[in-house]
Design a protein around this motif. Structure first.
Motif, PDB file in Angstrom:
ATOM      1  N   ASP A   1     -10.474   2.264   6.923  1.00  0.00           N
ATOM      2  CA  ASP A   1      -9.242   3.002   7.175  1.00  0.00           C
ATOM      3  C   ASP A   1      -8.932   2.854   8.659  1.00  0.00           C
ATOM      4  O   ASP A   1      -9.594   3.475   9.500  1.00  0.00           O
ATOM      5  CB  ASP A   1      -9.410   4.472   6.808  1.00  0.00           C
ATOM      6  CG  ASP A   1      -8.132   5.281   6.988  1.00  0.00           C
ATOM      7  OD1 ASP A   1      -7.210   4.804   7.675  1.00  0.00           O
ATOM      8  OD2 ASP A   1      -8.071   6.397   6.448  1.00  0.00           O
TER       9      ASP A   1
ATOM     10  N   GLN B   1      -5.831   5.454  -4.191  1.00  0.00           N
ATOM     11  CA  GLN B   1      -4.437   5.086  -3.994  1.00  0.00           C
ATOM     12  C   GLN B   1      -4.085   4.048  -5.049  1.00  0.00           C
ATOM     13  O   GLN B   1      -4.947   3.291  -5.492  1.00  0.00           O
ATOM     14  CB  GLN B   1      -4.187   4.487  -2.611  1.00  0.00           C
ATOM     15  CG  GLN B   1      -4.321   5.456  -1.472  1.00  0.00           C
ATOM     16  CD  GLN B   1      -3.989   4.813  -0.125  1.00  0.00           C
ATOM     17  OE1 GLN B   1      -3.961   3.606   0.015  1.00  0.00           O
ATOM     18  NE2 GLN B   1      -3.751   5.650   0.858  1.00  0.00           N
TER      19      GLN B   1
ATOM     20  N   CYS C   1     -16.047   1.026  -1.766  1.00  0.00           N
ATOM     21  CA  CYS C   1     -14.747   0.774  -2.385  1.00  0.00           C
ATOM     22  C   CYS C   1     -14.891   0.241  -3.795  1.00  0.00           C
ATOM     23  O   CYS C   1     -15.862  -0.450  -4.115  1.00  0.00           O
ATOM     24  CB  CYS C   1     -13.994  -0.229  -1.516  1.00  0.00           C
ATOM     25  SG  CYS C   1     -12.329  -0.613  -2.063  1.00  0.00           S
TER      26      CYS C   1
ATOM     27  N   ASP D   1       0.737   5.422   0.250  1.00  0.00           N
ATOM     28  CA  ASP D   1      -0.148   6.538   0.596  1.00  0.00           C
ATOM     29  C   ASP D   1      -0.032   7.670  -0.426  1.00  0.00           C
ATOM     30  O   ASP D   1       0.729   7.576  -1.395  1.00  0.00           O
ATOM     31  CB  ASP D   1       0.098   7.020   2.030  1.00  0.00           C
ATOM     32  CG  ASP D   1       1.461   7.672   2.240  1.00  0.00           C
ATOM     33  OD1 ASP D   1       2.151   8.023   1.252  1.00  0.00           O
ATOM     34  OD2 ASP D   1       1.847   7.841   3.408  1.00  0.00           O
TER      35      ASP D   1
ATOM     36  N   CYS E   1      -6.427  -0.939  16.452  1.00  0.00           N
ATOM     37  CA  CYS E   1      -7.390  -0.030  15.832  1.00  0.00           C
ATOM     38  C   CYS E   1      -8.310   0.537  16.911  1.00  0.00           C
ATOM     39  O   CYS E   1      -9.429   0.047  17.116  1.00  0.00           O
ATOM     40  CB  CYS E   1      -8.182  -0.751  14.743  1.00  0.00           C
ATOM     41  SG  CYS E   1      -9.130   0.394  13.716  1.00  0.00           S
TER      42      CYS E   1
ATOM     43  N   TYR F   1     -15.573   2.971   4.166  1.00  0.00           N
ATOM     44  CA  TYR F   1     -15.974   3.637   2.930  1.00  0.00           C
ATOM     45  C   TYR F   1     -16.410   2.597   1.899  1.00  0.00           C
ATOM     46  O   TYR F   1     -15.970   1.450   1.946  1.00  0.00           O
ATOM     47  CB  TYR F   1     -14.794   4.430   2.344  1.00  0.00           C
ATOM     48  CG  TYR F   1     -14.220   5.440   3.291  1.00  0.00           C
ATOM     49  CD1 TYR F   1     -14.752   6.723   3.377  1.00  0.00           C
ATOM     50  CD2 TYR F   1     -13.141   5.120   4.111  1.00  0.00           C
ATOM     51  CE1 TYR F   1     -14.218   7.664   4.256  1.00  0.00           C
ATOM     52  CE2 TYR F   1     -12.614   6.054   4.991  1.00  0.00           C
ATOM     53  CZ  TYR F   1     -13.152   7.321   5.061  1.00  0.00           C
ATOM     54  OH  TYR F   1     -12.631   8.242   5.928  1.00  0.00           O
TER      55      TYR F   1
ATOM     56  N   THR G   1       0.855  -1.194   0.000  1.00  0.00           N
ATOM     57  CA  THR G   1       0.000   0.000   0.000  1.00  0.00           C
ATOM     58  C   THR G   1       0.886   1.237   0.000  1.00  0.00           C
ATOM     59  O   THR G   1       1.849   1.321   0.752  1.00  0.00           O
ATOM     60  CB  THR G   1      -0.947   0.024   1.205  1.00  0.00           C
ATOM     61  OG1 THR G   1      -0.195   0.198   2.402  1.00  0.00           O
ATOM     62  CG2 THR G   1      -1.771  -1.254   1.288  1.00  0.00           C
TER      63      THR G   1
ATOM     64  N   ASN H   1      -6.694   4.053  10.394  1.00  0.00           N
ATOM     65  CA  ASN H   1      -6.182   5.285  11.014  1.00  0.00           C
ATOM     66  C   ASN H   1      -7.287   6.109  11.650  1.00  0.00           C
ATOM     67  O   ASN H   1      -7.072   6.789  12.646  1.00  0.00           O
ATOM     68  CB  ASN H   1      -5.426   6.126   9.987  1.00  0.00           C
ATOM     69  CG  ASN H   1      -4.168   5.432   9.519  1.00  0.00           C
ATOM     70  OD1 ASN H   1      -3.433   4.855  10.319  1.00  0.00           O
ATOM     71  ND2 ASN H   1      -3.934   5.448   8.226  1.00  0.00           N
ATOM     72  N   ASN H   2      -8.496   6.053  11.043  1.00  0.00           N
ATOM     73  CA  ASN H   2      -9.589   6.850  11.601  1.00  0.00           C
ATOM     74  C   ASN H   2     -10.829   6.017  11.940  1.00  0.00           C
ATOM     75  O   ASN H   2     -11.813   6.554  12.412  1.00  0.00           O
ATOM     76  CB  ASN H   2      -9.962   8.003  10.651  1.00  0.00           C
ATOM     77  CG  ASN H   2     -10.476   7.524   9.308  1.00  0.00           C
ATOM     78  OD1 ASN H   2     -10.893   6.384   9.145  1.00  0.00           O
ATOM     79  ND2 ASN H   2     -10.448   8.410   8.326  1.00  0.00           N
TER      80      ASN H   2
END
Length: 148
Positions: A108, A143, A117, A35, A73, A115, A33, A110-111
């Motif tokens: 995600d 991405q 996709c 970014d 997470c 979403y 992956t 990170n947050n």
């Protein structure tokens, strides 16, 4: 003329067979992956289960938090809350639609946001275009991941 028609028919059958055997969407496998800044963040393994496509994080560039513990997470909800990020299934229930996969979701870590996709293999399967979005595909980000 008969020779021409026979040759044309043979070429047509050969082309049809080649197209039928070709997999236009080699999305399964391991992907690095990348970014938006062009930095590798993780490796995601994309696999098929029950006719749908899923993806889980198999490694992180920085797997430990500031305390030296495996990253978890904390922002995720439900069953994913406080799960280790390595091993977390982030792509779920993608189904094939011509040259891409869609109708699934991407998380995600990170947050903690999930979403809609779309996945599409590009450049002969060397790259994977991953688009996460809210509502319509125009409202999101893309991405490009690299085949490992």
């Amino acid at each position: 003329m008969k020779r021409f028609l026979a040759l044309f028919a043979a070429l047509g059958c050969s082309l049809a067979t080649s197209l039928a055997l070709a997999d236009p969407l080699p999305v399964t496998g391991q992907w690095r992956t990348i970014d938006e800044q062009g930095v590798e963040q993780s490796v995601v393994e994309i696999y098929e289960r029950g006719g749908k496509i899923f993806g889980k994080i198999v490694s992180l560039k920085q797997p430990l938090d500031e305390k030296g513990k495996p990253k978890i997470c904390t922002a995720c909800e439900g069953a994913d809350k406080n799960k280790p990020i390595v091993g977390l299934v982030i792509i779920r229930n993608m189904v094939r639609d011509d040259d891409e996969y869609d109708d699934g979701t991407i998380l995600d870590p990170n947050n903690g946001e999930t979403y809609s996709c779309k996945l599409e293999a590009i450049e002969g399967g060397k790259k994977l275009k991953v688009r996460g979005f809210l509502g319509i595909s125009l409202l999101g980000r893309t991405q490009t991941w690299l085949k490992k």
